[in-house]
Design an enzyme around this catalytic site. Structure first.
Site, PDB file in Angstrom:
ATOM      1  N   GLU A  20       9.552  -5.693   4.424  1.00 19.44           N
ATOM      2  CA  GLU A  20       9.561  -7.351   4.208  1.00 19.44           C
ATOM      3  C   GLU A  20       9.345  -7.507   2.625  1.00 19.44           C
ATOM      4  O   GLU A  20       9.857  -8.563   2.335  1.00 19.44           O
ATOM      5  CB  GLU A  20       7.857  -8.103   4.657  1.00 19.44           C
ATOM      6  CG  GLU A  20       8.769  -8.339   6.535  1.00 19.44           C
ATOM      7  CD  GLU A  20       7.697  -7.577   6.935  1.00 19.44           C
ATOM      8  OE1 GLU A  20       7.438  -7.543   8.444  1.00 19.44           O
ATOM      9  OE2 GLU A  20       7.422  -6.483   6.428  1.00 19.44           O
ATOM     10  N   LYS A  68       6.420  -4.121  14.990  1.00 15.40           N
ATOM     11  CA  LYS A  68       7.252  -3.269  13.780  1.00 15.40           C
ATOM     12  C   LYS A  68       8.836  -2.025  14.254  1.00 15.40           C
ATOM     13  O   LYS A  68       9.467  -2.053  13.928  1.00 15.40           O
ATOM     14  CB  LYS A  68       6.508  -2.692  12.665  1.00 15.40           C
ATOM     15  CG  LYS A  68       6.274  -3.931  12.166  1.00 15.40           C
ATOM     16  CD  LYS A  68       5.013  -2.974  11.009  1.00 15.40           C
ATOM     17  CE  LYS A  68       4.019  -4.079  10.406  1.00 15.40           C
ATOM     18  NZ  LYS A  68       3.096  -2.801   9.230  1.00 15.40           N
ATOM     19  N   GLU A  70      -7.774  -9.408  13.084  1.00 15.18           N
ATOM     20  CA  GLU A  70      -6.701  -7.663  12.887  1.00 15.18           C
ATOM     21  C   GLU A  70      -8.357  -7.014  13.129  1.00 15.18           C
ATOM     22  O   GLU A  70      -7.999  -5.232  13.706  1.00 15.18           O
ATOM     23  CB  GLU A  70      -6.165  -8.143  11.469  1.00 15.18           C
ATOM     24  CG  GLU A  70      -5.801  -6.354  11.320  1.00 15.18           C
ATOM     25  CD  GLU A  70      -4.540  -6.226  10.298  1.00 15.18           C
ATOM     26  OE1 GLU A  70      -3.240  -6.796  10.486  1.00 15.18           O
ATOM     27  OE2 GLU A  70      -4.459  -6.118   9.157  1.00 15.18           O
ATOM     28  N   HIS A 114      -9.161 -35.872  12.184  1.00  8.61           N
ATOM     29  CA  HIS A 114      -8.232 -36.775  12.970  1.00  8.61           C
ATOM     30  C   HIS A 114      -6.748 -36.022  13.350  1.00  8.61           C
ATOM     31  O   HIS A 114      -5.938 -36.617  13.770  1.00  8.61           O
ATOM     32  CB  HIS A 114      -7.606 -37.845  11.771  1.00  8.61           C
ATOM     33  CG  HIS A 114      -8.591 -39.219  11.491  1.00  8.61           C
ATOM     34  ND1 HIS A 114      -8.816 -39.669  11.767  1.00  8.61           N
ATOM     35  CD2 HIS A 114      -9.164 -38.445  10.167  1.00  8.61           C
ATOM     36  CE1 HIS A 114     -10.019 -40.551  11.011  1.00  8.61           C
ATOM     37  NE2 HIS A 114     -10.039 -39.826  10.106  1.00  8.61           N
ATOM     38  N   LYS A 136       0.699  -0.872  -0.364  1.00  5.14           N
ATOM     39  CA  LYS A 136       0.111   0.169   0.084  1.00  5.14           C
ATOM     40  C   LYS A 136       0.660   1.330   0.041  1.00  5.14           C
ATOM     41  O   LYS A 136       0.466   2.158  -0.833  1.00  5.14           O
ATOM     42  CB  LYS A 136      -1.032  -0.357   1.086  1.00  5.14           C
ATOM     43  CG  LYS A 136      -1.776   1.096   1.394  1.00  5.14           C
ATOM     44  CD  LYS A 136      -3.227   1.097   1.490  1.00  5.14           C
ATOM     45  CE  LYS A 136      -4.209   2.206   2.388  1.00  5.14           C
ATOM     46  NZ  LYS A 136      -5.361   1.871   3.270  1.00  5.14           N
ATOM     47  N   GLY A 187      -5.931  -3.379   4.430  1.00  5.52           N
ATOM     48  CA  GLY A 187      -4.685  -4.339   3.230  1.00  5.52           C
ATOM     49  C   GLY A 187      -5.829  -5.338   3.001  1.00  5.52           C
ATOM     50  O   GLY A 187      -6.133  -6.377   2.195  1.00  5.52           O
ATOM     51  N   ARG A 188      -6.470  -6.191   4.163  1.00  5.59           N
ATOM     52  CA  ARG A 188      -7.137  -7.106   4.928  1.00  5.59           C
ATOM     53  C   ARG A 188      -8.420  -7.267   3.296  1.00  5.59           C
ATOM     54  O   ARG A 188      -9.381  -8.620   3.286  1.00  5.59           O
ATOM     55  CB  ARG A 188      -7.313  -6.947   5.625  1.00  5.59           C
ATOM     56  CG  ARG A 188      -8.578  -6.865   6.720  1.00  5.59           C
ATOM     57  CD  ARG A 188      -8.386  -6.878   8.023  1.00  5.59           C
ATOM     58  NE  ARG A 188      -8.796  -5.367   9.180  1.00  5.59           N
ATOM     59  CZ  ARG A 188      -8.442  -4.532   9.268  1.00  5.59           C
ATOM     60  NH1 ARG A 188      -7.266  -4.158   8.830  1.00  5.59           N
ATOM     61  NH2 ARG A 188      -9.063  -3.698   9.866  1.00  5.59           N
TER      62      ARG A 188
END
Length: 510
Positions: free
Chosen positions: A203, A483, A342, A373, A197, A256-257
């Site tokens: 990263e 961060k 978030e 399982h 963005k 972002g999400r």
């Protein structure tokens, strides 16, 4: 909390807790009003839709009435109007949240802007597919958080049958993730998409630099010429070195999400084609219109939010489990983790006051039948009460013998029945208490339109819960502190606690 909201919560808390078996026995029509089919198309020759069954939750007509009173006291109708009108619904950042406008449902000017940006992206996608940019067989999409989870989910779910270009999504700063992508791609026929963005995410930008080096080291003359930038700050991308004709912007009002519908969806369109990408948006838009125009219990995301709040606030459930009985939705629980945790993982209200009670439950899950399982022991016989969502498709996603899909669906439905019914045994180790809630979403088929509808349903479910809790679902300051400390470690000169100092020394980072 206002007096009206406090009264609504108290009235809900005063409702009796009746077991599921009793609720079904007392109301033979329970399935009829708590299990609803949502149609994605009116074409009788091509039925497409999904059944959303909340009858195995503890919702009663009295609880629904109470939650509708809570929604009214929480100003839900007005907040929903603001959302679709493009007005401020994120007060801490003074922003709108206009992800629905990307799908054609929202403020007119925002819808028009989104359409113009989408047409720009379409031209680039079609140029890749028709060979105008040379042979492109691979795309490495680099992002993190919402810039990666949405594309990864959609590509994994849809590109198995529709793949036009081989797409690899890389989020982790761990170099192993990049090396896995490099090993699967030919640098001569690979493009790089950099999704950020702000175009400053450490990263993402570190991974992007390494991808450019990989191209250069493998004989690509102009690595920057292979890059497409997806960002809300196009000038930053140009400054970094991307040609402005390959910068695909999106609006700053898109979090972002919530961004896979924007240019962040570029790798999805590259993988499956433009027509299918637009079908993804159309499915989401159908849910947008339903959520905007439908009131009360008939509003399906709102109904789901009623159940979510019942379990988190009134029954003290700290987690909610999601199990996709479809390998194509293996990433869906991870996608919902970010969307829900978030958005609603807050401890203060939109006015900055402490919340009263739990907010977002911890979302977790997996893929059926694998999870049966592994973790269902706790769900059936453990001490935690965990609401469960099951998601399945009537149509199989494979070409194997239909016995595979029959067994898959039988197991999905059996688990919901077993959680509710339980089974008494005089041997305590073999006793199943039952009365454990679940909801089931059964889609006709997992195609782009349906996936879009599924995601939008959960977006609006999350928003509705936030409104009734009085919190802001559109900021995420909780991700910033770590961060900041990482940046201090990188810069040096800061002393930390003894444990952190010891870890830095052990890793050679002191």
């Amino acid at each position: 909390m206002t007096d009206a909201r406090a009264t609504a919560w108290q009235q809900l808390a005063d409702q009796p807790r009746l077991p599921l078996a009793e609720l079904f026995a007392a109301d033979p029509a329970r399935v009829n009003w708590l299990a609803t089919r949502f149609e994605l198309t009116e074409d009788a020759d091509r039925p497409a839709g999904m059944l959303l069954d909340w009858s195995k939750t503890h919702l009663t007509r009295e609880l629904v009435d109470g939650f509708q009173a809570l929604a009214e006291a929480s100003n839900f109708t007005e907040m929903r109007r603001r959302l679709f009108a493009g007005e401020v619904v994120n007060p801490t950042e003074n922003r709108a949240a206009e992800h629905s406008a990307l799908r054609g449902v929202g403020k007119d000017s925002s819808v028009e802007e989104a359409e113009a940006l989408r047409n720009r992206m379409r031209l680039l996608v079609e140029a890749i597919h028709d060979g105008s940019l040379g042979e492109v067989r691979h795309l490495i999409h680099i992002g993190i958080g919402g810039s990666a989870l949405g594309p990864a989910l959609a590509v994994d779910a849809l590109a198995r049958d529709l793949e036009l270009v081989d797409v690899h999504v890389v989020a982790n700063i761990d170099g192993v993730a990049l090396e896995d992508a490099f090993a699967a791609c030919d640098p001569e026929t690979t493009m790089i998409a950099v999704a950020s963005k702000t175009f400053t995410t450490i990263e993402t930008m570190t991974n992007a630099a390494s991808a450019l080096k990989w191209l250069a080291d493998n004989g690509v003359d102009d690595p920057y010429g292979r890059v497409v930038a997806l960002t809300a700050y196009p000038e930053k991308a140009v400054e970094w070195g991307v040609d402005e004709t390959r910068v695909l912007p999106f609006a700053e009002s898109v979090g972002g999400r919530y961004s896979l519908w924007s240019s962040i969806g570029f790798p999805i369109a590259v993988a499956i084609g433009w027509e299918e990408f637009e079908a993804l948006l159309a499915g989401a838009a159908a849910v947008d219109r339903h959520f905007r125009d439908t009131d009360g219990i008939a509003n399906l995301p709102l109904r789901a939010a009623f159940a979510d709040l019942y379990y988190s606030r009134l029954r003290g459930c700290e987690t909610r489990a999601v199990f996709a009985y479809d390998q194509r939705l293996a990433l869906f629980p991870s996608y919902l983790q970010q969307l829900e945790m978030e958005s609603n993982g807050k401890s203060v209200t939109a006015e900055g006051q402490p919340v009263e009670g739990h907010t977002a439950p911890i979302t977790w899950g997996g893929v059926g039948t694998d999870a049966q399982h592994a973790v269902f022991q706790l769900l059936h016989q453990g001490t935690h009460l965990v609401p469960v969502d099951f998601i399945a498709s009537i149509a199989p996603g494979d070409m194997q013998d239909l016995a595979h899909h029959r067994i898959l669906l039988m197991n999905c439905f059996a688990q919901g029945a077993a959680l509710m019914e339980g089974k008494h045994s005089d041997d305590p180790a073999r006793n199943y208490p039952g009365d454990r809630p679940s909801a089931t979403i059964l889609v006709d088929d997992l195609d782009p339109e349906t996936l879009g509808a599924l995601i939008a349903f959960h977006e609006h479910r999350t928003f509705a819960s936030a409104v009734m809790m009085g919190i802001n679902p559109f900021d995420q300051f909780g991700v910033e502190l770590g961060k900041e400390i990482a940046n201090k470690i990188d810069a040096g000169g800061t002393t930390f606690d003894a444990s952190t100092e010891a870890l830095l020394k052990a890793a050679g980072l002191d």
